[in-house]
Design an enzyme around this catalytic site. Sequence first.
Site, PDB file in Angstrom:
ATOM      1  N   SER A 114       3.424  -1.591 -20.387  1.00 15.04           N
ATOM      2  CA  SER A 114       3.303  -1.840 -21.827  1.00 15.04           C
ATOM      3  C   SER A 114       3.456  -3.317 -22.143  1.00 15.04           C
ATOM      4  O   SER A 114       4.187  -4.036 -21.465  1.00 15.04           O
ATOM      5  CB  SER A 114       4.395  -1.051 -22.558  1.00 15.04           C
ATOM      6  N   ALA A 115       2.791  -3.756 -23.216  1.00 18.38           N
ATOM      7  CA  ALA A 115       2.933  -5.149 -23.678  1.00 18.38           C
ATOM      8  C   ALA A 115       4.202  -5.342 -24.498  1.00 18.38           C
ATOM      9  O   ALA A 115       4.600  -6.461 -24.789  1.00 18.38           O
ATOM     10  CB  ALA A 115       1.724  -5.518 -24.534  1.00 18.38           C
ATOM     11  N   SER A 116       4.850  -4.248 -24.875  1.00 16.92           N
ATOM     12  CA  SER A 116       5.975  -4.336 -25.814  1.00 16.92           C
ATOM     13  C   SER A 116       7.252  -4.860 -25.171  1.00 16.92           C
ATOM     14  O   SER A 116       7.584  -4.500 -24.042  1.00 16.92           O
ATOM     15  CB  SER A 116       6.255  -2.960 -26.411  1.00 16.92           C
ATOM     16  N   LYS A 117       7.964  -5.678 -25.929  1.00 17.67           N
ATOM     17  CA  LYS A 117       9.284  -6.120 -25.481  1.00 17.67           C
ATOM     18  C   LYS A 117      10.358  -5.172 -25.992  1.00 17.67           C
ATOM     19  O   LYS A 117      11.547  -5.392 -25.784  1.00 17.67           O
ATOM     20  CB  LYS A 117       9.549  -7.545 -25.987  1.00 17.67           C
ATOM     21  N   ASN A 118       9.941  -4.141 -26.713  1.00 19.47           N
ATOM     22  CA  ASN A 118      10.889  -3.173 -27.285  1.00 19.47           C
ATOM     23  C   ASN A 118      10.823  -1.820 -26.586  1.00 19.47           C
ATOM     24  O   ASN A 118      11.270  -0.808 -27.144  1.00 19.47           O
ATOM     25  CB  ASN A 118      10.587  -2.978 -28.770  1.00 19.47           C
ATOM     26  N   THR A 122       3.718   4.335 -32.504  1.00 16.78           N
ATOM     27  CA  THR A 122       4.480   3.275 -33.167  1.00 16.78           C
ATOM     28  C   THR A 122       3.581   2.376 -34.011  1.00 16.78           C
ATOM     29  O   THR A 122       4.092   1.484 -34.695  1.00 16.78           O
ATOM     30  CB  THR A 122       5.184   2.405 -32.109  1.00 16.78           C
ATOM     31  N   ARG A 138       2.857  -9.682 -29.170  1.00 23.54           N
ATOM     32  CA  ARG A 138       3.397 -10.041 -30.490  1.00 23.54           C
ATOM     33  C   ARG A 138       2.871 -11.404 -30.966  1.00 23.54           C
ATOM     34  O   ARG A 138       2.404 -11.542 -32.086  1.00 23.54           O
ATOM     35  CB  ARG A 138       4.926 -10.058 -30.410  1.00 23.54           C
ATOM     36  N   LYS A 149      -4.063  -3.435 -31.368  1.00 19.76           N
ATOM     37  CA  LYS A 149      -3.582  -2.495 -30.346  1.00 19.76           C
ATOM     38  C   LYS A 149      -3.593  -3.139 -28.961  1.00 19.76           C
ATOM     39  O   LYS A 149      -4.623  -3.665 -28.534  1.00 19.76           O
ATOM     40  CB  LYS A 149      -4.485  -1.262 -30.307  1.00 19.76           C
ATOM     41  N   GLY A 150      -2.480  -3.084 -28.290  1.00 17.66           N
ATOM     42  CA  GLY A 150      -2.406  -3.597 -26.918  1.00 17.66           C
ATOM     43  C   GLY A 150      -2.199  -5.103 -26.846  1.00 17.66           C
ATOM     44  O   GLY A 150      -2.012  -5.660 -25.771  1.00 17.66           O
ATOM     45  N   GLU A 191      -4.290   4.803 -21.211  1.00 24.40           N
ATOM     46  CA  GLU A 191      -4.381   3.714 -22.204  1.00 24.40           C
ATOM     47  C   GLU A 191      -5.143   4.128 -23.453  1.00 24.40           C
ATOM     48  O   GLU A 191      -6.138   4.826 -23.353  1.00 24.40           O
ATOM     49  CB  GLU A 191      -5.166   2.550 -21.588  1.00 24.40           C
ATOM     50  N   ASP A 192      -4.693   3.620 -24.609  1.00 23.24           N
ATOM     51  CA  ASP A 192      -5.437   3.883 -25.849  1.00 23.24           C
ATOM     52  C   ASP A 192      -6.192   2.652 -26.350  1.00 23.24           C
ATOM     53  O   ASP A 192      -6.941   2.752 -27.319  1.00 23.24           O
ATOM     54  CB  ASP A 192      -4.478   4.346 -26.971  1.00 23.24           C
ATOM     55  N   ASP A 226       0.623   3.308 -20.625  1.00 22.73           N
ATOM     56  CA  ASP A 226       0.873   2.453 -21.773  1.00 22.73           C
ATOM     57  C   ASP A 226       1.844   3.233 -22.679  1.00 22.73           C
ATOM     58  O   ASP A 226       1.959   4.456 -22.557  1.00 22.73           O
ATOM     59  CB  ASP A 226      -0.455   2.183 -22.490  1.00 22.73           C
ATOM     60  N   LEU A 227       2.543   2.532 -23.562  1.00 24.97           N
ATOM     61  CA  LEU A 227       3.545   3.214 -24.403  1.00 24.97           C
ATOM     62  C   LEU A 227       3.008   3.499 -25.807  1.00 24.97           C
ATOM     63  O   LEU A 227       2.785   4.664 -26.182  1.00 24.97           O
ATOM     64  CB  LEU A 227       4.798   2.330 -24.478  1.00 24.97           C
ATOM     65  N   ASP A 228       2.779   2.414 -26.579  1.00 32.67           N
ATOM     66  CA  ASP A 228       2.375   2.555 -27.982  1.00 32.67           C
ATOM     67  C   ASP A 228       0.977   3.174 -28.066  1.00 32.67           C
ATOM     68  O   ASP A 228       0.021   2.620 -27.541  1.00 32.67           O
ATOM     69  CB  ASP A 228       2.358   1.172 -28.663  1.00 32.67           C
ATOM     70  N   LYS A 235      -2.638  -7.933 -21.609  1.00 36.16           N
ATOM     71  CA  LYS A 235      -3.888  -7.213 -21.409  1.00 36.16           C
ATOM     72  C   LYS A 235      -4.958  -7.912 -22.247  1.00 36.16           C
ATOM     73  O   LYS A 235      -4.639  -8.365 -23.339  1.00 36.16           O
ATOM     74  CB  LYS A 235      -3.727  -5.754 -21.892  1.00 36.16           C
TER      75      LYS A 235
HETATM   76  C1  BG6 Z   1       1.683  -3.091 -27.704  1.00 38.59           C
HETATM   77  C2  BG6 Z   1       1.183  -2.732 -29.093  1.00 38.59           C
HETATM   78  O1  BG6 Z   1       2.021  -1.935 -27.008  1.00 38.59           O
HETATM   79  O2  BG6 Z   1       2.829  -3.926 -27.801  1.00 38.59           O
HETATM   80  C3  BG6 Z   1       0.920  -4.001 -29.900  1.00 38.59           C
HETATM   81  O3  BG6 Z   1      -0.023  -1.980 -28.975  1.00 38.59           O
HETATM   82  C4  BG6 Z   1       2.177  -4.862 -29.916  1.00 38.59           C
HETATM   83  O4  BG6 Z   1       0.522  -3.653 -31.202  1.00 38.59           O
HETATM   84  C5  BG6 Z   1       2.633  -5.152 -28.488  1.00 38.59           C
HETATM   85  O5  BG6 Z   1       1.928  -6.093 -30.606  1.00 38.59           O
HETATM   86  C6  BG6 Z   1       3.926  -5.978 -28.444  1.00 38.59           C
HETATM   87  O6  BG6 Z   1       4.972  -5.216 -28.954  1.00 38.59           O
HETATM   88  P1  BG6 Z   1       6.420  -5.756 -29.323  1.00 38.59           P
HETATM   89  O7  BG6 Z   1       7.214  -4.497 -29.541  1.00 38.59           O
HETATM   90  O8  BG6 Z   1       6.917  -6.529 -28.153  1.00 38.59           O
HETATM   91  O9  BG6 Z   1       6.281  -6.605 -30.534  1.00 38.59           O
HETATM   92 MG    MG Z   2      -1.338   1.217 -26.661  1.00 42.22          MG
END
Ligand code: BG6
Ligand code: MG
Length: 218
Positions: free
Chosen positions: A114-118, A17, A49, A45-46, A169-170, A9-11, A145
């Site tokens: 990771s769930a993040s799009k960034n 972040t 968006r 967390k996790g 994972e956190d 996992d990233l964040d 997740k």
């Molecule tokens: C997860 C974070 O890694 O990514 C969440 O723990 C976050 O808090 C999710 O909402 C989506 O991230 P992003 O960068 O696509 O808005």
């Molecule tokens: Mg995380």
Amino acid sequence: MKIKACLFDLDGVLVDTAIYHFKAWKQLANSLGFDFTEEQNEQLKGISRMESLDRILNWGKLQKSDEEKVALATKKNEWYVAMIEQMTPAEVLNGTVDFLTSIKNAGYRIALGSASKNSAIILQRTNLAHFFDAIVDGNLVSKSKPDPEVFLKGAELLGMKAQECLVFEDAIAGIEAANRAGMRSVGIGSPEVLTEATIVVKDLSRLSVAHLHQMDEL
Ligand code: BG6
Ligand code: MG
């Protein structure tokens, strides 16, 4: 079974972040006329968006149309991206670079889950991108997740069986995703919170390749 791949996992595992997510969501909540606490941020967390936005609107007792929601999430993301664009390698969490270096040298395959799009911008700003053989993030998955999709896709891209993968994972939702994927997991954080993880450590500085060998038997 022998562990051959590590899925991170990233964040909250590789970088912290959460503070930037918190600031951006708080700014959005305040602009809508209510407050947003750090305790509430913990619960996101996790979580993706759009799901995070749904929970926040719920806490603020506000209802918005789908169109309005997209506009609000876009605004939050612009504030968030402005902050992560300033990140530096100094913001990588304790022990991360040493651990990634040692497992890479030991021949483990490494993927992001990771769930993040960034994720691309964060990995690039923090100089972590070169460690990864595969990247699975919010742009590639449709179910967040605790659905196991993100980790199953990581295993597939690496050409590994689920039982050969170890997840880091956190978030409680992330550990549940690992369990549902049939993978062992390392919880990063507190054992009282991450009760379903195979093992729990405070951060990656506590781990070495020898620990991964011990986990082959678990
Ligand atoms: C997860 C974070 O890694 O990514 C969440 O723990 C976050 O808090 C999710 O909402 C989506 O991230 P992003 O960068 O696509 O808005
Ligand atoms: Mg995380």
